[in-house]
Design a protein around this motif. Structure first.
Motif, PDB file in Angstrom:
ATOM      1  N   GLY A  47       0.677  -1.153  -0.023  1.00  0.00           N
ATOM      2  CA  GLY A  47       0.221  -0.014   0.063  1.00  0.00           C
ATOM      3  C   GLY A  47       0.914   1.246  -0.024  1.00  0.00           C
ATOM      4  N   LEU A  48       1.973   1.179   0.841  1.00  0.00           N
ATOM      5  CA  LEU A  48       2.819   2.389   0.861  1.00  0.00           C
ATOM      6  C   LEU A  48       3.458   2.637  -0.588  1.00  0.00           C
ATOM      7  N   LEU A  49       3.866   1.713  -1.099  1.00  0.00           N
ATOM      8  CA  LEU A  49       4.548   1.703  -2.352  1.00  0.00           C
ATOM      9  C   LEU A  49       3.684   2.164  -3.543  1.00  0.00           C
ATOM     10  N   GLY A  50       2.515   1.791  -3.233  1.00  0.00           N
ATOM     11  CA  GLY A  50       1.428   1.934  -4.298  1.00  0.00           C
ATOM     12  C   GLY A  50       0.818   3.307  -4.377  1.00  0.00           C
ATOM     13  N   LEU A  51       0.986   4.070  -3.342  1.00  0.00           N
ATOM     14  CA  LEU A  51       0.685   5.394  -3.350  1.00  0.00           C
ATOM     15  C   LEU A  51       1.520   6.482  -3.792  1.00  0.00           C
ATOM     16  N   ARG A  52       2.896   6.142  -3.704  1.00  0.00           N
ATOM     17  CA  ARG A  52       4.034   6.988  -4.170  1.00  0.00           C
ATOM     18  C   ARG A  52       3.910   8.516  -3.668  1.00  0.00           C
ATOM     19  N   GLU A  53       3.719   9.209  -4.601  1.00  0.00           N
ATOM     20  CA  GLU A  53       3.845  10.631  -4.634  1.00  0.00           C
ATOM     21  C   GLU A  53       2.132  11.217  -3.935  1.00  0.00           C
ATOM     22  N   ASN A  54       1.419  10.232  -3.614  1.00  0.00           N
ATOM     23  CA  ASN A  54       0.035  10.451  -3.125  1.00  0.00           C
ATOM     24  C   ASN A  54       0.136  10.365  -1.565  1.00  0.00           C
ATOM     25  N   LEU A  55       1.132   9.662  -1.205  1.00  0.00           N
ATOM     26  CA  LEU A  55       1.314   9.402   0.214  1.00  0.00           C
ATOM     27  C   LEU A  55       1.406  10.540   1.163  1.00  0.00           C
ATOM     28  N   THR A  56       0.518  10.841   2.284  1.00  0.00           N
ATOM     29  CA  THR A  56       0.483  11.619   3.153  1.00  0.00           C
ATOM     30  C   THR A  56       0.069  11.305   4.525  1.00  0.00           C
ATOM     31  N   PRO A  57       0.478  11.538   5.743  1.00  0.00           N
ATOM     32  CA  PRO A  57       0.189  11.222   6.933  1.00  0.00           C
ATOM     33  C   PRO A  57      -1.140  11.377   7.590  1.00  0.00           C
ATOM     34  N   ARG A  66      -4.024  11.513  -7.586  1.00  0.00           N
ATOM     35  CA  ARG A  66      -4.859  10.721  -8.470  1.00  0.00           C
ATOM     36  C   ARG A  66      -5.312   9.565  -7.762  1.00  0.00           C
ATOM     37  N   LEU A  67      -6.437   8.949  -8.123  1.00  0.00           N
ATOM     38  CA  LEU A  67      -7.024   7.682  -7.463  1.00  0.00           C
ATOM     39  C   LEU A  67      -5.988   6.588  -8.004  1.00  0.00           C
ATOM     40  N   VAL A  68      -5.797   5.943  -6.770  1.00  0.00           N
ATOM     41  CA  VAL A  68      -4.919   4.635  -6.965  1.00  0.00           C
ATOM     42  C   VAL A  68      -5.929   3.540  -6.758  1.00  0.00           C
ATOM     43  N   ASP A  69      -5.836   2.668  -7.855  1.00  0.00           N
ATOM     44  CA  ASP A  69      -6.909   1.364  -7.754  1.00  0.00           C
ATOM     45  C   ASP A  69      -6.178   0.246  -8.494  1.00  0.00           C
ATOM     46  N   SER A  70      -4.658   0.438  -8.301  1.00  0.00           N
ATOM     47  CA  SER A  70      -4.197  -0.841  -8.871  1.00  0.00           C
ATOM     48  C   SER A  70      -2.927  -1.439  -7.762  1.00  0.00           C
ATOM     49  N   GLY A  71      -2.498  -2.322  -8.037  1.00  0.00           N
ATOM     50  CA  GLY A  71      -1.491  -3.095  -6.912  1.00  0.00           C
ATOM     51  C   GLY A  71      -2.423  -3.319  -5.806  1.00  0.00           C
ATOM     52  N   ILE A  80      -2.882   0.003   3.690  1.00  0.00           N
ATOM     53  CA  ILE A  80      -2.057   0.129   4.794  1.00  0.00           C
ATOM     54  C   ILE A  80      -2.479  -0.218   6.135  1.00  0.00           C
ATOM     55  N   TYR A  81      -3.833   0.675   6.298  1.00  0.00           N
ATOM     56  CA  TYR A  81      -4.722   0.613   7.567  1.00  0.00           C
ATOM     57  C   TYR A  81      -4.823  -1.072   7.806  1.00  0.00           C
ATOM     58  N   GLY A  82      -5.088  -1.672   6.662  1.00  0.00           N
ATOM     59  CA  GLY A  82      -5.630  -3.252   6.754  1.00  0.00           C
ATOM     60  C   GLY A  82      -4.366  -4.051   7.447  1.00  0.00           C
ATOM     61  N   GLY A  83      -3.195  -3.764   6.712  1.00  0.00           N
ATOM     62  CA  GLY A  83      -2.126  -4.587   6.815  1.00  0.00           C
ATOM     63  C   GLY A  83      -1.674  -4.237   8.491  1.00  0.00           C
ATOM     64  N   LEU A  84      -1.892  -3.004   8.746  1.00  0.00           N
ATOM     65  CA  LEU A  84      -1.379  -2.819  10.183  1.00  0.00           C
ATOM     66  C   LEU A  84      -2.322  -3.453  11.244  1.00  0.00           C
ATOM     67  N   ILE A  85      -3.560  -3.620  10.939  1.00  0.00           N
ATOM     68  CA  ILE A  85      -4.711  -4.314  11.627  1.00  0.00           C
ATOM     69  C   ILE A  85      -4.254  -5.650  11.721  1.00  0.00           C
ATOM     70  N   VAL A  86      -4.094  -6.211  10.547  1.00  0.00           N
ATOM     71  CA  VAL A  86      -3.698  -7.788  10.720  1.00  0.00           C
ATOM     72  C   VAL A  86      -2.275  -8.371  11.276  1.00  0.00           C
ATOM     73  N   ALA A  87      -1.361  -7.157  11.275  1.00  0.00           N
ATOM     74  CA  ALA A  87      -0.202  -7.604  11.750  1.00  0.00           C
ATOM     75  C   ALA A  87      -0.136  -7.244  13.016  1.00  0.00           C
ATOM     76  N   SER A  88      -1.090  -6.423  13.656  1.00  0.00           N
ATOM     77  CA  SER A  88      -1.338  -6.142  15.096  1.00  0.00           C
ATOM     78  C   SER A  88      -2.106  -7.474  15.817  1.00  0.00           C
TER      79      SER A  88
END
Length: 144
Positions: A47-57, A66-71, A80-88
């Motif tokens: 998720g982090l890699l997919g956002l590239r320049e769209n990433l913001t905290p 732009r809308l990212v709907d790939s990867g 990103i949120y989902g991965g953090l939940i699963v890892a937690s």
């Protein structure tokens, strides 16, 4: 944002409190936890890699994004949120900590609510967002 940091801290510290169960349940939770930590890490990283320049905290998208709907975003709207939940959850199982599992549940509720607010902004910014939302899971691919 403060609540998010507090939840992460509780999850991390609770995992170090020592296992609450043992025996074969401990062996199963150790393996399941490790797998969930790995899967969550991969999902968040993708998720982090997919956002590239769209990433913001911040949950509000940047102007000019732009809308990212790939990867990973083809599988979940908020990987990103989902991965953090699963890892937690994985950490809670890996460390056999009921408090860490409970805090991971709290993190899941927090990220679910945060993603709902974020989606209001995404819908306002991107006309294609409702169609994307209708075909893509919110947080965890194939689950939710």
């Amino acid at each position: 944002m403060v609540l998010q940091v507090v939840l992460f801290a509780v999850i991390a510290v609770a995992g170090g409190a020592g296992p609450a169960w043992g025996g074969s349940a401990r062996s199963v939770s150790l393996v399941a936890g490790a797998l969930l930590i790995g899967y969550g890490g991969l999902l968040s990283s993708a998720g982090l890699l997919g956002l590239r320049e769209n990433l913001t905290p911040f949950p509000k998208p940047r102007d000019g994004s732009r809308l990212v709907d790939s990867g990973a975003y083809r599988l979940a709207r908020h990987p990103i949120y989902g991965g953090l939940i699963v890892a937690s959850f994985g950490w809670g199982l890996f460390t056999a900590s009921p408090l860490a599992v409970l805090a991971a549940l709290g993190l899941g509720v927090f990220f679910d609510l945060k993603s709902r607010r974020e989606e209001i902004w995404l819908t306002a910014m991107f006309p294609d967002y409702p169609a994307y939302r209708s075909r893509t899971r919110r947080l965890v691919p194939w689950v939710y």
